[in-house]
Design a protein around this motif. Structure first.
Motif, PDB file in Angstrom:
ATOM      1  N   ILE A 233       0.844  -1.199   0.000  1.00 31.21           N
ATOM      2  CA  ILE A 233       0.000   0.000   0.000  1.00 31.21           C
ATOM      3  C   ILE A 233       0.881   1.253   0.000  1.00 31.21           C
ATOM      4  O   ILE A 233       0.661   2.194  -0.778  1.00 31.21           O
ATOM      5  CB  ILE A 233      -0.943  -0.007   1.222  1.00 31.21           C
ATOM      6  CG1 ILE A 233      -1.912  -1.184   1.127  1.00 31.21           C
ATOM      7  CG2 ILE A 233      -1.700   1.324   1.326  1.00 31.21           C
ATOM      8  CD1 ILE A 233      -2.706  -1.440   2.404  1.00 31.21           C
ATOM      9  N   THR A 236       2.506   1.651  -3.370  1.00 25.22           N
ATOM     10  CA  THR A 236       1.490   2.044  -4.352  1.00 25.22           C
ATOM     11  C   THR A 236       1.185   3.536  -4.245  1.00 25.22           C
ATOM     12  O   THR A 236       1.157   4.263  -5.252  1.00 25.22           O
ATOM     13  CB  THR A 236       0.197   1.228  -4.124  1.00 25.22           C
ATOM     14  OG1 THR A 236       0.502  -0.156  -4.251  1.00 25.22           O
ATOM     15  CG2 THR A 236      -0.879   1.609  -5.138  1.00 25.22           C
ATOM     16  N   TYR A 246      -5.721   3.810  -2.019  1.00 29.89           N
ATOM     17  CA  TYR A 246      -5.396   2.798  -3.041  1.00 29.89           C
ATOM     18  C   TYR A 246      -6.558   2.620  -4.016  1.00 29.89           C
ATOM     19  O   TYR A 246      -6.395   2.648  -5.245  1.00 29.89           O
ATOM     20  CB  TYR A 246      -5.060   1.493  -2.308  1.00 29.89           C
ATOM     21  CG  TYR A 246      -4.347   0.404  -3.073  1.00 29.89           C
ATOM     22  CD1 TYR A 246      -4.365   0.319  -4.463  1.00 29.89           C
ATOM     23  CD2 TYR A 246      -3.640  -0.587  -2.369  1.00 29.89           C
ATOM     24  CE1 TYR A 246      -3.710  -0.705  -5.133  1.00 29.89           C
ATOM     25  CE2 TYR A 246      -2.985  -1.615  -3.025  1.00 29.89           C
ATOM     26  CZ  TYR A 246      -3.034  -1.679  -4.407  1.00 29.89           C
ATOM     27  OH  TYR A 246      -2.387  -2.701  -5.050  1.00 29.89           O
TER      28      TYR A 246
END
Ligand SMILES: [Zn+2]
Length: 431
Positions: A233, A236, A246
């Motif tokens: 996460i 990302t 996300y």
């Protein structure tokens, strides 16, 4: 061709977590199939017909075939790889393995093994990620088509953060996906899933092309990964600094909706949960994988309360078993750690009708309703000495199902039918 299949039939017509009378069970039941479809289901005494070929599976249970809503076809030879969490595991084991699917002949051979394994474990439909190479999806669709199995599959789109052998480009990924959709989507029982692997391996340009495909082909599925692991996460969000969270990365590219399957969906923000519920995007629970990679504990009760539709899946090769029974077993334990319960009726509903609903395919698979496909699994609750010993004390159907859920695996699969055809003997010979 018509035939009668006799056994103890069990099928769900509602979610047992929501209503009391959720299933139909016939202790001496029968299913009549005609040309691959279920024509009738009921008591054997009412359906018996001396003119019909009869196959007797008593005392075994007959359920709709299991459905796996998230699995990676090119990972059949990296399942059980030691010692890594998600990002390491991808770089060390998975990407090198998936690069082999670009080699001549590899994907067709692996597709046969993959489908043999699914059938040996009682799974008749899967939503499968292929490799980046279009020939991997070609091979899987061709092999599934020759067995008349319903597959939902797509080549992964990935254009960064992986070795060159498993990368495409935004344009190539779009062109290859489009050609595969035109050739395979709704060809027989095959369905295409637009498959951006996850945000880490797709540039914004590629996700824009993915959104373009989703607009052009609104009845294709979309499958990807969401919030599996904390490091994932953080990485990302560093790649998409403008994103609110996300999910927003997929949302801003037009991917949310009831055709979207979001593998893992563990560490979610309140806004993400609310948007998944509003858009009916699916959260897919992958228990053996979440334990194996140390990813986290899925919040089934929380997502249910919020109104997020869910599915359950093996996620082989991050997952450690092709068995939906073992998946339900580990799912039970994860929910125990969260103080939640997975009742056996809810478990078997999830792996059949629940997953069919997650895929939007409940009119074709997942129940024993007349008019749906005769994809069936025959379960032997006494398949091992330990199961037989435990079964001697079982008094209710719920107890029997729980024994299968906790102790069962491929040994408990007495037969698997695809469109009315028994597949297991052929499968065992092939294996
Ligand atoms: Zn996965």
């Amino acid at each position: 061709m018509r035939q009668l299949i006799r056994g103890r039939t069990l099928s769900f017509h509602a979610d047992p977590a929501e209503t009391e009378n959720a299933f139909t069970f016939h202790e001496d039941g029968a299913i009549i199939t005609r040309d691959g479809l279920i024509e009738a289901v009921g008591d054997y005494a009412a359906l018996r017909d001396p003119d019909l070929t009869e196959i007797n599976h008593r005392p075994h249970l007959i359920l709709p075939g299991f459905i796996d809503t998230h699995i990676h076809f090119p990972q059949v030879q990296v399942i059980a790889s030691w010692g890594a969490q998600l990002l390491d595991w991808l770089n060390t084991y998975t990407f090198p393995e998936e690069s082999r699917f670009g080699q001549q002949g590899h994907a067709p051979a692996m597709a046969e093994h993959f489908l043999d394994l699914l059938l040996a474990h009682g799974t008749t439909t899967a939503a499968a990620f292929c490799s980046v190479h279009p020939q991997s999806a070609e091979a899987l669709f061709a092999a599934a088509g020759s067995r008349n199995m319903a597959m939902v599959a797509g080549k992964v789109m990935m254009d960064r953060n992986a070795p060159p052998a498993v990368l495409d480009t935004p344009q190539q990924g779009y062109d290859d996906s489009k050609a595969l959709i035109e050739k395979w989507h709704r060809h027989g029982r095959q369905r295409y899933a637009i498959t951006p692997r996850f945000a880490i391996t797709s540039t914004p340009e590629q996700l824009a092309m993915t959104g373009q495909l989703a607009r052009e082909y609104p009845d294709c599925h979309i499958q990807t990964h969401l919030s599996e692991n904390r490091d994932e996460i953080a990485y990302t969000l560093s790649l998409y600094p403008g994103a609110r969270d996300y999910l927003d990365i997929y949302e801003s590219h037009g991917l949310l909706g009831e055709r979207l399957l979001l593998g893992h969906s563990i560490h979610l923000e309140p806004r993400e949960i609310a948007r998944m519920a509003e858009t009916r995007s699916r959260a897919i629970f992958c228990p053996t994988s979440n334990l194996f990679l140390g990813s986290g504990l899925f919040d089934e009760a929380g997502l249910r309360a919020a109104g997020v539709p869910t599915g359950i899946a093996t996620d082989v090769g991050g997952g450690t078993s092709y068995s939906m029974l073992q998946t339900l077993n580990e799912g039970y334990k994860i929910l125990q750690l969260r103080g939640q319960k997975l009742h056996p009726f809810a478990a078997f509903h999830w792996a059949t009708r629940g997953n069919a609903r997650a895929l939007g395919l409940e009119d074709e698979i997942g129940t024993l309703a007349p008019g749906t496909m005769a994809d069936l699994v025959v379960l032997d609750s006494r398949a091992t000495p330990a199961m037989a010993l435990r079964m001697a004390r079982a008094e209710t159907l719920a107890e029997e199902l729980f024994i299968l859920q906790i102790l069962g695996d491929d040994r408990a699969i007495a037969q698997t039918y695809v469109a009315g055809q028994p597949m297991l003997d052929r499968n065992r010979k092939a294996a």
